[in-house]
Scaffold this motif. Structure first.
Motif, mmCIF file in Angstrom:
data_model
loop_
_atom_site.group_PDB
_atom_site.id
_atom_site.type_symbol
_atom_site.label_atom_id
_atom_site.label_comp_id
_atom_site.label_asym_id
_atom_site.label_seq_id
_atom_site.Cartn_x
_atom_site.Cartn_y
_atom_site.Cartn_z
ATOM 1 N N PHE A 1 -2.753 -1.439 -6.991
ATOM 2 C CA PHE A 1 -2.649 -2.876 -6.782
ATOM 3 C C PHE A 1 -4.056 -3.372 -6.512
ATOM 4 O O PHE A 1 -4.950 -2.595 -6.180
ATOM 5 N N LEU A 2 -4.262 -4.655 -6.689
ATOM 6 C CA LEU A 2 -5.565 -5.249 -6.422
ATOM 7 C C LEU A 2 -5.464 -6.164 -5.213
ATOM 8 O O LEU A 2 -4.498 -6.924 -5.089
ATOM 9 N N LEU A 3 -6.443 -6.088 -4.338
ATOM 10 C CA LEU A 3 -6.541 -7.000 -3.204
ATOM 11 C C LEU A 3 -7.713 -7.927 -3.487
ATOM 12 O O LEU A 3 -8.859 -7.481 -3.612
ATOM 13 N N LEU A 4 -7.432 -9.199 -3.605
ATOM 14 C CA LEU A 4 -8.448 -10.207 -3.874
ATOM 15 C C LEU A 4 -8.674 -10.994 -2.596
ATOM 16 O O LEU A 4 -7.716 -11.494 -2.002
ATOM 17 N N LEU A 5 -9.917 -11.094 -2.158
ATOM 18 C CA LEU A 5 -10.241 -11.852 -0.956
ATOM 19 C C LEU A 5 -11.140 -13.025 -1.312
ATOM 20 O O LEU A 5 -12.083 -12.872 -2.087
ATOM 21 N N VAL A 6 -10.846 -14.179 -0.732
ATOM 22 C CA VAL A 6 -11.626 -15.391 -0.954
ATOM 23 C C VAL A 6 -12.253 -15.774 0.368
ATOM 24 O O VAL A 6 -11.568 -16.183 1.300
ATOM 25 N N ASP A 7 -13.573 -15.629 0.440
ATOM 26 C CA ASP A 7 -14.317 -15.929 1.654
ATOM 27 C C ASP A 7 -15.343 -17.000 1.317
ATOM 28 O O ASP A 7 -16.375 -16.700 0.729
ATOM 29 N N VAL A 8 -15.052 -18.243 1.682
ATOM 30 C CA VAL A 8 -15.958 -19.345 1.329
ATOM 31 C C VAL A 8 -16.957 -19.645 2.433
ATOM 32 O O VAL A 8 -17.803 -20.516 2.280
ATOM 33 N N LYS A 9 -16.884 -18.919 3.546
ATOM 34 C CA LYS A 9 -17.803 -19.174 4.651
ATOM 35 C C LYS A 9 -19.252 -18.945 4.255
ATOM 36 O O LYS A 9 -20.155 -19.488 4.864
ATOM 37 N N LYS A 10 -19.458 -18.134 3.242
ATOM 38 C CA LYS A 10 -20.828 -17.837 2.832
ATOM 39 C C LYS A 10 -21.448 -18.983 2.037
ATOM 40 O O LYS A 10 -22.614 -18.941 1.699
ATOM 41 N N GLN A 11 -20.640 -20.004 1.750
ATOM 42 C CA GLN A 11 -21.160 -21.161 1.044
ATOM 43 C C GLN A 11 -21.946 -22.019 2.040
ATOM 44 O O GLN A 11 -21.549 -22.173 3.194
ATOM 45 N N ALA B 1 -5.036 -12.391 -1.897
ATOM 46 C CA ALA B 1 -3.916 -12.230 -2.818
ATOM 47 C C ALA B 1 -3.762 -10.743 -3.101
ATOM 48 O O ALA B 1 -4.749 -10.030 -3.271
ATOM 49 N N VAL B 2 -2.529 -10.284 -3.127
ATOM 50 C CA VAL B 2 -2.217 -8.915 -3.487
ATOM 51 C C VAL B 2 -1.562 -8.970 -4.858
ATOM 52 O O VAL B 2 -0.489 -9.548 -5.013
ATOM 53 N N LEU B 3 -2.251 -8.407 -5.837
ATOM 54 C CA LEU B 3 -1.736 -8.362 -7.197
ATOM 55 C C LEU B 3 -1.069 -7.003 -7.360
ATOM 56 O O LEU B 3 -1.732 -5.971 -7.405
ATOM 57 N N THR B 4 0.242 -6.999 -7.409
ATOM 58 C CA THR B 4 1.033 -5.782 -7.323
ATOM 59 C C THR B 4 1.230 -5.102 -8.671
ATOM 60 O O THR B 4 1.015 -5.694 -9.723
ATOM 61 N N GLN B 5 1.651 -3.843 -8.593
ATOM 62 C CA GLN B 5 2.080 -3.056 -9.738
ATOM 63 C C GLN B 5 1.071 -3.034 -10.881
ATOM 64 O O GLN B 5 1.379 -3.343 -12.018
ATOM 65 N N GLY B 6 -0.127 -2.643 -10.568
ATOM 66 C CA GLY B 6 -1.148 -2.512 -11.593
ATOM 67 C C GLY B 6 -0.964 -1.256 -12.418
ATOM 68 O O GLY B 6 -0.225 -0.347 -12.043
ATOM 69 N N ARG C 1 0.837 -1.204 0.000
ATOM 70 C CA ARG C 1 0.000 0.000 0.000
ATOM 71 C C ARG C 1 0.874 1.257 0.000
ATOM 72 O O ARG C 1 0.657 2.185 -0.774
ATOM 73 N N LYS C 2 1.902 1.265 0.836
ATOM 74 C CA LYS C 2 2.813 2.417 0.882
ATOM 75 C C LYS C 2 3.569 2.566 -0.440
ATOM 76 O O LYS C 2 3.755 3.683 -0.932
ATOM 77 N N ARG C 3 4.006 1.456 -1.012
ATOM 78 C CA ARG C 3 4.711 1.495 -2.294
ATOM 79 C C ARG C 3 3.802 2.062 -3.383
ATOM 80 O O ARG C 3 4.225 2.888 -4.191
ATOM 81 N N ALA C 4 2.557 1.629 -3.392
ATOM 82 C CA ALA C 4 1.605 2.108 -4.395
ATOM 83 C C ALA C 4 1.344 3.609 -4.224
ATOM 84 O O ALA C 4 1.243 4.338 -5.213
ATOM 85 N N GLU C 5 1.240 4.063 -2.982
ATOM 86 C CA GLU C 5 1.032 5.499 -2.737
ATOM 87 C C GLU C 5 2.215 6.323 -3.236
ATOM 88 O O GLU C 5 2.031 7.360 -3.854
#
Length: 123
Positions: free
Chosen positions: A45-55, A95-100, A35-39
């Motif tokens: 960058f993209l932050l992807l969250l996988v939350d399967v508890k809702k299944q 997952a953090v997808l960096t350098q977008g 986050r600091k690098r992107a600023e």
């Protein structure tokens, strides 16, 4: 696929053939750095969250076998420079997808989401 789960002070929660995933503390540390690098660089960058508890039928904590498959799937989907780990330990993977690109194309997050959802669904 050989999966080895490691819980140690070094921050690695999972290590497999395709890469490694970090525990919550390490993942959040690297997320803060990114986050600091992107600023500083005015890039995204993209932050992807996988939350399967809702299944339906999923317990509060993700079972270790399912967790290993999710983390391995995320490692398979991302580049070597991207980060994978627990956003919430044993509950929400990330997952953090960096350098977008700056600014990112409007359809990029949706395309990435569809691709990763497809790969994780197969697993």
């Amino acid at each position: 696929m050989s999966v080895e789960s490691v819980r140690c002070s070094c921050g690695v929660a999972f290590e497999g053939r395709l890469g490694q995933a970090y525990n919550e503390a390490a993942f959040r540390y690297f997320l803060a750095i990114e986050r600091k690098r992107a600023e500083r660089s005015h890039r995204t960058f993209l932050l992807l969250l996988v939350d399967v508890k809702k299944q339906p039928g999923m317990p509060r904590r993700i079972p270790p076998v399912v967790a290993a498959r999710i983390l391995a799937g995320l490692c398979h989907c991302v580049r070597e420079v991207d980060l994978v780990g627990w956003f919430r330990e044993d509950r929400v993977a990330g997952a953090v997808l960096t350098q977008g690109a700056d600014p990112p194309a409007p359809d990029v997050p949706l395309r990435i989401s569809h691709r990763i959802t497809g790969i994780l669904s197969e697993r």
